[in-house]
Write a protein that holds these residues in place. Structure first.
Motif, PDB file in Angstrom:
ATOM      1  N   GLU A 227      -3.562   5.476  -0.330  1.00 21.90           N
ATOM      2  CA  GLU A 227      -3.877   6.115  -1.606  1.00 21.90           C
ATOM      3  C   GLU A 227      -3.864   5.115  -2.771  1.00 21.90           C
ATOM      4  OE1 GLU A 227      -1.117   7.617   0.223  1.00 21.90           O
ATOM      5  OE2 GLU A 227      -2.638   8.737   1.341  1.00 21.90           O
ATOM      6  N   GLU A 228      -2.990   4.128  -2.695  1.00 19.01           N
ATOM      7  CA  GLU A 228      -2.882   3.110  -3.745  1.00 19.01           C
ATOM      8  C   GLU A 228      -2.640   1.748  -3.103  1.00 19.01           C
ATOM      9  OE1 GLU A 228      -0.524   4.154  -7.390  1.00 19.01           O
ATOM     10  OE2 GLU A 228       0.106   5.870  -6.153  1.00 19.01           O
ATOM     11  N   ALA A 229      -2.972   0.685  -3.836  1.00 21.63           N
ATOM     12  CA  ALA A 229      -2.703  -0.683  -3.372  1.00 21.63           C
ATOM     13  C   ALA A 229      -2.346  -1.536  -4.577  1.00 21.63           C
ATOM     14  CB  ALA A 229      -3.922  -1.257  -2.657  1.00 21.63           C
ATOM     15  N   LYS A 230      -1.443  -2.476  -4.359  1.00 21.81           N
ATOM     16  CA  LYS A 230      -1.081  -3.384  -5.445  1.00 21.81           C
ATOM     17  C   LYS A 230      -0.662  -4.733  -4.876  1.00 21.81           C
ATOM     18  CE  LYS A 230       3.688  -1.642  -5.905  1.00 21.81           C
ATOM     19  NZ  LYS A 230       4.646  -0.978  -6.838  1.00 21.81           N
ATOM     20  N   VAL A 231      -0.698  -5.729  -5.752  1.00 22.26           N
ATOM     21  CA  VAL A 231      -0.289  -7.094  -5.397  1.00 22.26           C
ATOM     22  C   VAL A 231       0.803  -7.515  -6.369  1.00 22.26           C
ATOM     23  CG1 VAL A 231      -0.994  -9.501  -5.203  1.00 22.26           C
ATOM     24  CG2 VAL A 231      -2.554  -7.683  -4.479  1.00 22.26           C
TER      25      VAL A 231
ATOM     26  N   VAL B 263       0.852  -1.190   0.000  1.00 23.03           N
ATOM     27  CA  VAL B 263       0.000   0.000   0.000  1.00 23.03           C
ATOM     28  C   VAL B 263       0.884   1.236   0.000  1.00 23.03           C
ATOM     29  CG1 VAL B 263      -1.924  -1.134   1.180  1.00 23.03           C
ATOM     30  CG2 VAL B 263      -0.174   0.023   2.525  1.00 23.03           C
ATOM     31  N   SER B 264       0.348   2.307  -0.548  1.00 21.42           N
ATOM     32  CA  SER B 264       1.070   3.584  -0.601  1.00 21.42           C
ATOM     33  C   SER B 264       0.376   4.577   0.327  1.00 21.42           C
ATOM     34  CB  SER B 264       1.082   4.124  -2.027  1.00 21.42           C
ATOM     35  OG  SER B 264       1.645   5.414  -2.073  1.00 21.42           O
ATOM     36  N   ARG B 265       1.162   5.115   1.261  1.00 24.14           N
ATOM     37  CA  ARG B 265       0.669   6.151   2.161  1.00 24.14           C
ATOM     38  C   ARG B 265       1.619   7.332   2.103  1.00 24.14           C
ATOM     39  NH1 ARG B 265       0.169   1.582   5.782  1.00 24.14           N
ATOM     40  NH2 ARG B 265      -2.008   0.906   5.943  1.00 24.14           N
ATOM     41  N   GLU B 266       1.075   8.504   1.743  1.00 24.91           N
ATOM     42  CA  GLU B 266       1.866   9.727   1.643  1.00 24.91           C
ATOM     43  C   GLU B 266       3.086   9.530   0.753  1.00 24.91           C
ATOM     44  OE1 GLU B 266       2.761  11.007   5.572  1.00 24.91           O
ATOM     45  OE2 GLU B 266       0.677  11.469   6.071  1.00 24.91           O
TER      46      GLU B 266
END
Length: 425
Positions: free
Chosen positions: A51-55, A13-16
């Motif tokens: 803000e974003e999520a990926k696998v 996950v992307s945070r800030e």
């Protein structure tokens, strides 16, 4: 797992702007690991926690060689920020002839209503806004907020003074420009000013007075206090901080400067609700607030918010007149709003209103807390209640005509509590 190959799935996950591994799902042979990882990533994104999520699928070999492949990547849709507008309505406004008047209590109460959305967004009080160049510039950059508020206040002042509105607009614009200049100049001087010391306010005040003179002492002292409060992330935290600084042996003038910030914080409805604690309905909140202002509230009772107890003590001692004024205005505003005293039981409006009037009344007298303004708010609510009864009975024309013929006398109501009534229970 295929013979000689090992699969696992990393959820990131992307945070800030920073990517971190939130979890890992390993393939156990059932073939569901990829679906589980993707579903977990979607849930994290939907929760609003990132803000974003990926696998990323990691394929490893028993020889140590591995490959990576991104199989899922989504970004949270941008949230459209609610536009900030001028809220509330100015019904009365005393004339402002100096910049000091603009920083006075009545002016700050008006600005607190009109700029509530801006203040809440930046988590500041009206005092902080008026003493901080950064926030004043942000307010200017919002577009029409300042112009809209200026014209609304000028119209009210012009009506009260009997002068053209354009004249008051020009006068207010001149004072606003002067206030902006003072805040901008002070921002450039702060490095040379004494450092705010919450542990030695009297000594800090003397240093400010010696350097700036008595004429600029209050402005500079308050501005440096506001800089100190920037370290508190919430309005409630700032309220607690300034009340904590109001020691019993503090110079009364300095205590008054601190109390002004506390009063501004009480302009937030959420802060007042938090202080009063959970109440069964609006009537209970109004009664509790009236008891506090009358000095009848048991501040030592179990469950009482400690900050409310401290404020109640300051109000009772006469050391928080601005806080009292703001809380009284809040009470009158809620009393005058077109909302039932109990949303769950609209039919209880009459008895509940009698109980509120009783709590507003000073002990042993017919005087009402808030005077004529309170009487007007109560009369308006009584009229709406009587009209609602008539309309429910099908008497529409009688309800419409009631406003022209009925003048309720609230002195006949609420003289004694109803038997067994306890709206704070």
């Amino acid at each position: 797992m295929i013979r000689g190959r090992i699969f696992h799935y990393e959820i990131l996950v992307s945070r800030e702007g920073r990517w971190i591994i939130q979890g890992v799902v390993r393939e156990t042979g059932s073939g569901t690991a990829e679906a589980e990882a993707t579903e977990a990533a979607r849930l994290l994104l939907a929760s609003g926690d990132c803000e974003e999520a990926k696998v990323v699928r990691i394929r490893g070999m028993i020889t140590g060689y591995s490959t990576k492949a991104e199989i899922f990547h989504e970004a949270r849709p941008p949230v459209r920020e609610k536009s900030i507008t001028v809220k509330g309505k100015v019904e009365r406004a005393g004339p402002c002839s100096t910049v000091t008047d603009i920083r006075g209590l009545e002016s700050r109460m008006i600005l607190g209503r009109l700029f509530r959305m801006f203040l809440d967004k930046h988590r500041i009080t009206a005092t902080e806004l008026l003493h901080n160049w950064t926030y004043l510039r942000k307010l200017q950059d919002t577009g029409t907020l300042v112009n809209t508020a200026t014209h609304q206040i000028a119209a009210v002042q012009a009506r009260e003074l009997g002068v053209p509105a354009r004249e008051r607009v020009r006068a207010l614009e001149t004072l606003i420009g002067e206030g902006l200049s003072q805040a901008r100049d002070l921002a450039g001087e702060k490095r040379r000013l004494p450092r705010f010391d919450p542990q030695a306010l009297d000594h800090f005040s003397r240093r400010v007075r010696a350097r700036e003179g008595p004429e600029r002492h209050d402005f500079v002292f308050t501005a440096l206090l506001c800089d100190h409060l920037l370290g508190f992330p919430s309005i409630g935290g700032k309220l607690e901080a300034v009340v904590g600084l109001m020691a019993d042996d503090l110079d009364p003038h300095l205590s008054g400067l601190l109390e002004g910030v506390a009063a501004d914080a009480l302009g937030s409805a959420d802060i007042v609700k938090e202080l009063l604690g959970p109440q069964r309905h609006l009537a209970a909140s109004l009664c509790r607030l009236a008891d506090l202002l009358h000095g009848r509230l048991d501040l030592a009772a179990a469950g009482t918010n400690p900050l409310l107890a401290r404020l109640g003590g300051l109000i009772g001692d006469g050391r928080a007149p601005s806080c009292r004024a703001v809380l009284l205005e809040r009470l009158l505003a809620e009393l005058g709003r077109n909302h039932p005293l109990d949303h769950k039981e609209p039919d209880a409006e009459g008895p509940l209103l009698e109980e509120v009037i009783h709590r507003l009344r000073r002990d042993g007298t017919d005087d009402i807390l808030g005077g004529g303004l309170a009487e007007k708010a109560v009369s308006t609510r009584l009229l709406r209640h009587r009209q609602a009864i008539l309309r429910r009975g099908g008497m529409i024309e009688a309800a419409d005509a009631l406003a022209r013929t009925w003048n309720p006398d609230i002195r006949l109501l609420g003289r004694r509590p109803r038997e067994g009534a306890d709206v704070n229970r």
